[in-house]
Enzyme design. Structure first.
Site, PDB file in Angstrom:
ATOM      1  N   GLU A  39       0.824  -1.205   0.000  1.00 49.25           N
ATOM      2  CA  GLU A  39       0.000   0.000   0.000  1.00 49.25           C
ATOM      3  C   GLU A  39       0.867   1.268   0.000  1.00 49.25           C
ATOM      4  OE1 GLU A  39      -3.313   0.471  -0.358  1.00 49.25           O
ATOM      5  OE2 GLU A  39      -2.803   2.588  -0.295  1.00 49.25           O
ATOM      6  N   THR A  81      -5.883   1.633  -5.509  1.00 48.22           N
ATOM      7  CA  THR A  81      -5.449   0.233  -5.401  1.00 48.22           C
ATOM      8  C   THR A  81      -6.144  -0.642  -6.439  1.00 48.22           C
ATOM      9  OG1 THR A  81      -5.255   0.517  -3.002  1.00 48.22           O
ATOM     10  CG2 THR A  81      -5.111  -1.727  -3.841  1.00 48.22           C
ATOM     11  N   HIS A 196      -1.481   3.190   4.742  1.00 50.84           N
ATOM     12  CA  HIS A 196      -2.489   3.938   3.983  1.00 50.84           C
ATOM     13  C   HIS A 196      -2.659   5.315   4.613  1.00 50.84           C
ATOM     14  CE1 HIS A 196      -6.252   5.059   2.081  1.00 50.84           C
ATOM     15  NE2 HIS A 196      -6.178   3.990   1.307  1.00 50.84           N
ATOM     16  N   ASP A 255       1.564  -0.064  -4.867  1.00 43.94           N
ATOM     17  CA  ASP A 255       0.366   0.066  -5.714  1.00 43.94           C
ATOM     18  C   ASP A 255       0.240   1.437  -6.384  1.00 43.94           C
ATOM     19  OD1 ASP A 255      -0.374   1.377  -3.318  1.00 43.94           O
ATOM     20  OD2 ASP A 255      -2.340   0.425  -3.184  1.00 43.94           O
ATOM     21  N   HIS A 256       0.609   2.504  -5.661  1.00 47.88           N
ATOM     22  CA  HIS A 256       0.480   3.877  -6.196  1.00 47.88           C
ATOM     23  C   HIS A 256       1.172   4.805  -5.220  1.00 47.88           C
ATOM     24  CE1 HIS A 256      -2.523   4.288  -3.082  1.00 47.88           C
ATOM     25  NE2 HIS A 256      -3.144   3.230  -3.562  1.00 47.88           N
TER      26      HIS A 256
HETATM   27  C1  GP9 Z   1      -8.780  -0.703   0.568  1.00 50.52           C
HETATM   28  C2  GP9 Z   1      -7.347  -0.617   0.195  1.00 50.52           C
HETATM   29  C3  GP9 Z   1      -6.930   0.812   0.008  1.00 50.52           C
HETATM   30  O1  GP9 Z   1      -9.308  -1.971   0.560  1.00 50.52           O
HETATM   31  O2  GP9 Z   1      -7.039  -1.402  -0.889  1.00 50.52           O
HETATM   32  O3  GP9 Z   1      -7.499   1.350  -1.126  1.00 50.52           O
HETATM   33  P1  GP9 Z   1      -6.995   2.697  -1.786  1.00 50.52           P
HETATM   34  O4  GP9 Z   1      -7.629   3.841  -1.033  1.00 50.52           O
HETATM   35  O5  GP9 Z   1      -5.518   2.766  -1.688  1.00 50.52           O
HETATM   36  O6  GP9 Z   1      -7.472   2.600  -3.181  1.00 50.52           O
HETATM   37 MN    MN Z   2      -3.830   1.700  -2.230  1.00 51.23          MN
END
Ligand code: GP9
Ligand code: MN
Length: 414
Positions: A39, A81, A196, A255-256
């Site tokens: 994340e 994500t 996150h 992921d980003h």
């Molecule tokens: C939520 C997690 C975070 O299930 O994958 O999502 P994001 O806000 O990064 O898209």
């Molecule tokens: Mn994410």
């Protein structure tokens, strides 16, 4: 109709599907694939320090025995994500607006879990959040996953949670009992959560000090990144103890971005660099590792992106992709597409970074001087030759998604 697909297929055959196979083709045949989605992890923390301490000691060491891609860009847009999952498993671009996971979850896709399923793999996802978040339950079902271990598979309480939910260390620990029971070979995707926004962590879980700047977000980010680094290290140890490690390859990917350009002042101070548009693009790099137990690995400097993951993994597993429709290319072949396209039309080539109508030298970040001052400026510049091709590629991907064009195509592997 299906005719649009002919042009798209010709383009893909010419531009993204090399004839050669890499030396690594089939090296991981029949191995389990453990994919860890990290994340909000950006590359700038790798091999970097905060207050004199390493931020990611485990991930830094992991470079030594992995293929580590240091110029790998995330290509996500509003779907965050879910976009990263979509890009990786389909080698298509995300939607210019909204999230494909919501808007086109019922399309015909030819996704990684489905292809692997056709080749005897059991595919599943581990993520301790509500199953309907990002419409995952619908999309996963449609793209060939056998099982989604969602929040209901975990014991989640106040003690073992922070921020968005179950802490990553708990998440991996509690996942082991399910992983150990899976039929092999499996493709298992683990999606972490602790790192996150807003990057909250309890004092007892913090092992390094916060950064000190005007951005609370950036200050806290280093602590949650370190926590995630420790969680991944613990997971590697658990895999070794269980015996799964030897029979698996482990893929890790950010992921980003986690730090938006709202924090440019603090980022600029931390990096000791001016936060230019060029710098913004370079900060879209996320770590990408392919760890194959027993293999030495290598630092890979070639430009790469999330669209490249699907063909790369399929080739490592020894699966033929010549009938597939992918915008990415196996990262281990030499004959690769010369650019990485981002969703907004920005792109990166070996030599240049293009964004907001400006062309920069990729190494130095210096603006390339334009030869003319008229409207043809961009077309005539060093980046010019790619501007149109990037637009074309993105719109081809959109046509596939918006028109559900894979309905008309025979992938020949069902
Ligand atoms: C939520 C997690 C975070 O299930 O994958 O999502 P994001 O806000 O990064 O898209
Ligand atoms: Mn994410």
């Amino acid at each position: 109709d299906g005719n649009q697909l002919t042009d798209i297929k010709n383009y893909i055959d010419d531009e993204t599907t090399p004839d050669e196979k890499s030396d690594l083709f089939g090296i991981a045949k029949d191995k389990n694939v453990i994919f860890i989605s990290l994340e909000s992890l950006q590359s700038f923390v790798i091999n970097n320090t905060v207050n004199g301490e390493e931020v990611t000691p485990f991930l830094n060491d992991l470079i030594d025995d992995s293929y580590y891609f240091e110029n790998f860009y995330h290509q996500t847009a509003q779907g965050k994500t879910s976009d990263s999952e979509f890009i990786v498993e389909n080698s298509l671009y995300p939607s210019p607006r909204g999230a494909v996971y919501f808007t086109h979850a019922q399309n015909d896709f030819h996704s990684l879990p489905e292809i692997l399923g056709n080749n005897g793999y059991n595919s599943n996802v581990f993520h301790a959040n509500n199953k309907s978040f990002w419409n995952r339950d619908v999309m996963y079902e449609n793209t060939g996953y056998d099982k989604f271990f969602d929040v209901n598979s975990y014991d989640v309480n106040e003690e073992n949670s922070v921020g968005w939910g179950l802490k990553d260390k708990e998440f991996f620990s509690q996942s082991m009992k399910y992983l150990n029971e899976l039929p092999q070979p499996f493709y298992s995707k683990f999606i972490t959560l602790t790192n996150h926004y807003p990057f909250d962590l309890e004092q007892e879980d913090a092992t390094i000090e916060k950064y000190d700047s005007n951005s609370r977000t950036l200050n806290q980010y280093f602590q949650t990144v370190r926590y995630m680094d420790e969680a991944v290290e613990q997971f590697f140890n658990q895999l070794k103890e269980s015996g799964l490690y030897e029979d698996s390859i482990i893929v890790l990917m950010g992921d980003h971005y986690g730090i938006s350009d709202f924090h440019k002042k603090a980022m600029s101070t931390y990096l000791d660099k001016e936060y230019t548009d060029y710098q913004h693009i370079q900060l879209q790099r996320v770590p990408f590792y392919i760890h194959i137990p027993g293999e030495e690995g290598k630092v890979m400097s070639e430009i790469a992106g999330q669209v490249d993951v699907k063909p790369t993994l399929l080739h490592l597993l020894g699966m033929d992709t010549s009938n597939d429709l992918s915008f990415g290319t196996d990262l281990f072949v030499d004959d690769r597409k010369p650019f990485v396209a981002l969703r907004d039309g920005s792109f990166i080539t070996d030599d240049y970074v293009y964004t907001k109508d400006q062309c920069y030298d990729r190494e130095t970040g210096e603006l390339i001087e334009e030869e003319t001052n008229d409207e043809t400026e961009v077309e005539g510049s060093a980046c010019g030759p790619y501007v149109e091709q990037v637009e074309k590629e993105l719109s081809y991907s959109d046509e596939i998604i918006f028109g559900d064009l894979f309905r008309f195509y025979d992938f020949k592997d069902k």
